[in-house]
Write a protein that holds these residues in place. Structure first.
Motif, short mmCIF file in Angstrom:
data_model
loop_
_atom_site.label_atom_id
_atom_site.label_comp_id
_atom_site.label_asym_id
_atom_site.label_seq_id
_atom_site.Cartn_x
_atom_site.Cartn_y
_atom_site.Cartn_z
N ALA A 48 0.84 -1.19 0.00
CA ALA A 48 0.00 0.00 0.00
C ALA A 48 0.88 1.24 0.00
CB ALA A 48 -0.92 0.01 1.22
N ALA A 49 0.30 2.36 -0.44
CA ALA A 49 1.00 3.63 -0.41
C ALA A 49 -0.01 4.74 -0.17
CB ALA A 49 1.78 3.87 -1.70
N ILE A 50 0.50 5.88 0.30
CA ILE A 50 -0.35 7.02 0.60
C ILE A 50 0.37 8.29 0.19
CG2 ILE A 50 0.50 7.19 2.98
CD1 ILE A 50 -2.41 7.94 3.79
N SER A 51 -0.38 9.23 -0.35
CA SER A 51 0.21 10.48 -0.82
C SER A 51 0.66 11.35 0.35
CB SER A 51 -0.80 11.23 -1.67
OG SER A 51 -1.93 11.61 -0.89
N GLU A 52 1.37 12.40 0.01
CA GLU A 52 1.92 13.28 1.03
C GLU A 52 0.83 13.84 1.95
OE1 GLU A 52 2.40 13.36 -2.23
OE2 GLU A 52 4.37 14.17 -2.76
N SER A 53 -0.29 14.21 1.36
CA SER A 53 -1.38 14.80 2.13
C SER A 53 -2.27 13.76 2.80
CB SER A 53 -2.25 15.65 1.20
OG SER A 53 -2.86 14.83 0.23
N GLY A 54 -2.20 12.54 2.28
CA GLY A 54 -3.08 11.49 2.78
C GLY A 54 -4.37 11.35 1.99
N TYR A 55 -4.56 12.19 1.00
CA TYR A 55 -5.82 12.16 0.26
C TYR A 55 -5.88 11.00 -0.74
CZ TYR A 55 -7.07 16.74 2.11
OH TYR A 55 -7.38 17.79 2.93
N SER A 56 -4.75 10.55 -1.22
CA SER A 56 -4.73 9.45 -2.20
C SER A 56 -4.06 8.23 -1.61
CB SER A 56 -3.97 9.88 -3.45
OG SER A 56 -4.63 10.96 -4.09
N THR A 57 -4.66 7.08 -1.87
CA THR A 57 -4.08 5.82 -1.41
C THR A 57 -4.09 4.81 -2.55
OG1 THR A 57 -6.24 5.07 -0.60
CG2 THR A 57 -4.79 6.16 0.99
N TRP A 58 -3.20 3.84 -2.45
CA TRP A 58 -3.07 2.79 -3.44
C TRP A 58 -2.85 1.47 -2.70
CZ3 TRP A 58 -0.44 7.37 -3.37
CH2 TRP A 58 -0.69 8.28 -4.41
N TYR A 59 -3.44 0.38 -3.22
CA TYR A 59 -3.32 -0.92 -2.59
C TYR A 59 -3.07 -2.00 -3.64
CZ TYR A 59 -5.56 1.31 1.45
OH TYR A 59 -5.85 2.13 2.50
N THR A 60 -2.37 -3.03 -3.23
CA THR A 60 -2.33 -4.21 -4.07
C THR A 60 -3.66 -4.94 -3.94
OG1 THR A 60 -0.96 -6.09 -4.68
CG2 THR A 60 -1.36 -5.78 -2.33
N ASP A 61 -4.07 -5.64 -4.97
CA ASP A 61 -5.41 -6.22 -5.01
C ASP A 61 -5.67 -7.17 -3.84
OD1 ASP A 61 -5.72 -6.50 -8.66
OD2 ASP A 61 -6.05 -4.82 -7.28
N SER A 62 -4.66 -7.90 -3.42
CA SER A 62 -4.88 -8.93 -2.41
C SER A 62 -5.21 -8.38 -1.02
CB SER A 62 -3.66 -9.85 -2.31
OG SER A 62 -2.52 -9.12 -1.89
N VAL A 63 -5.00 -7.09 -0.80
CA VAL A 63 -5.28 -6.52 0.51
C VAL A 63 -6.42 -5.50 0.49
CG1 VAL A 63 -2.85 -6.85 1.14
CG2 VAL A 63 -3.65 -4.57 0.46
N LYS A 64 -6.94 -5.21 -0.67
CA LYS A 64 -8.03 -4.23 -0.77
C LYS A 64 -9.23 -4.70 0.07
CE LYS A 64 -7.00 -2.23 -5.30
NZ LYS A 64 -7.44 -2.13 -6.73
N GLY A 65 -9.78 -3.77 0.83
CA GLY A 65 -10.91 -4.10 1.69
C GLY A 65 -10.52 -4.68 3.02
N ARG A 66 -9.26 -5.04 3.20
CA ARG A 66 -8.80 -5.61 4.47
C ARG A 66 -7.78 -4.69 5.16
NH1 ARG A 66 -5.93 -10.20 4.60
NH2 ARG A 66 -5.00 -9.92 2.54
N PHE A 67 -6.92 -4.05 4.39
CA PHE A 67 -5.87 -3.19 4.93
C PHE A 67 -6.23 -1.73 4.66
CE2 PHE A 67 -2.00 -6.29 4.56
CZ PHE A 67 -2.73 -7.27 5.22
N THR A 68 -5.82 -0.87 5.58
CA THR A 68 -6.01 0.57 5.42
C THR A 68 -4.71 1.29 5.78
OG1 THR A 68 -8.36 0.40 6.01
CG2 THR A 68 -7.35 2.58 6.08
N ILE A 69 -4.22 2.06 4.84
CA ILE A 69 -3.02 2.86 5.09
C ILE A 69 -3.46 4.27 5.49
CG2 ILE A 69 -2.77 3.56 2.67
CD1 ILE A 69 0.30 3.38 3.10
N SER A 70 -2.74 4.86 6.42
CA SER A 70 -3.04 6.22 6.85
C SER A 70 -1.75 6.87 7.34
CB SER A 70 -4.11 6.22 7.95
OG SER A 70 -3.64 5.54 9.10
N ARG A 71 -1.84 8.15 7.62
CA ARG A 71 -0.67 8.86 8.13
C ARG A 71 -1.14 10.03 8.99
NH1 ARG A 71 2.63 10.53 3.09
NH2 ARG A 71 3.98 11.55 4.63
N ASP A 72 -0.32 10.38 9.94
CA ASP A 72 -0.56 11.54 10.78
C ASP A 72 0.69 12.39 10.68
OD1 ASP A 72 -0.85 13.41 12.82
OD2 ASP A 72 -1.88 12.03 14.15
N ASN A 73 0.66 13.40 9.83
CA ASN A 73 1.86 14.20 9.60
C ASN A 73 2.26 15.01 10.83
OD1 ASN A 73 2.29 13.27 7.00
ND2 ASN A 73 1.05 14.90 6.07
#
Length: 123
Positions: A48-73
């Motif tokens: 998974a990956a997350i943009s600098e602001s946190g507004y955009s995220t990307w996941y590999t298919d096998s973890v979609k719906g199960r994993f959540t990426i986030s950040r607290d700058n």
């Protein structure tokens, strides 16, 4: 940027874990952040990956719906919430920072890496 991942452990299938990636050094908020994993005998793969602001995220298919990426700058920390874990999620998980937009899934695009944290999911 120095990164340190934590939060791994042993969990039964169906369980949850929350990984953290604490950053120090250069401003964390200026970097795309990603999570990768490397299972036994396998190559390191994008999770998974997350943009600098946190507004955009990307996941590999096998973890979609199960994993959540986030950040607290403000806390200069990134997170990976992992739910409904499966034995095939067993791996060493690494956080990384610094990829350019358009290459977030490419491990070679990241400039900074933390040490891994082991996640083991038992069946």
């Amino acid at each position: 940027v120095q990164l340190q991942a934590s939060g791994g452990g042993l969990v039964q299938a169906g369980g949850s874990l929350r990984l953290s990636c604490a950053a120090s050094g250069r401003p964390f908020s200026g970097y795309i952040m990603g999570w990768f994993r490397q299972g036994p005998g396998k190559e390191r793969e994008f999770v998974a990956a997350i943009s600098e602001s946190g507004y955009s995220t990307w996941y590999t298919d096998s973890v979609k719906g199960r994993f959540t990426i986030s950040r607290d700058n403000a806390k200069i920390t990134g997170y990976l919430q992992m739910n409904s874990l499966k034995p095939e999620d067993t791996a060493v998980y690494h956080c990384a920072a610094g990829a350019a937009l358009g290459r977030v899934r490419d491990k070679d695009a990241y400039d900074y890496w933390g040490q891994g944290t082991q996640v083991t999911v038992s069946s």
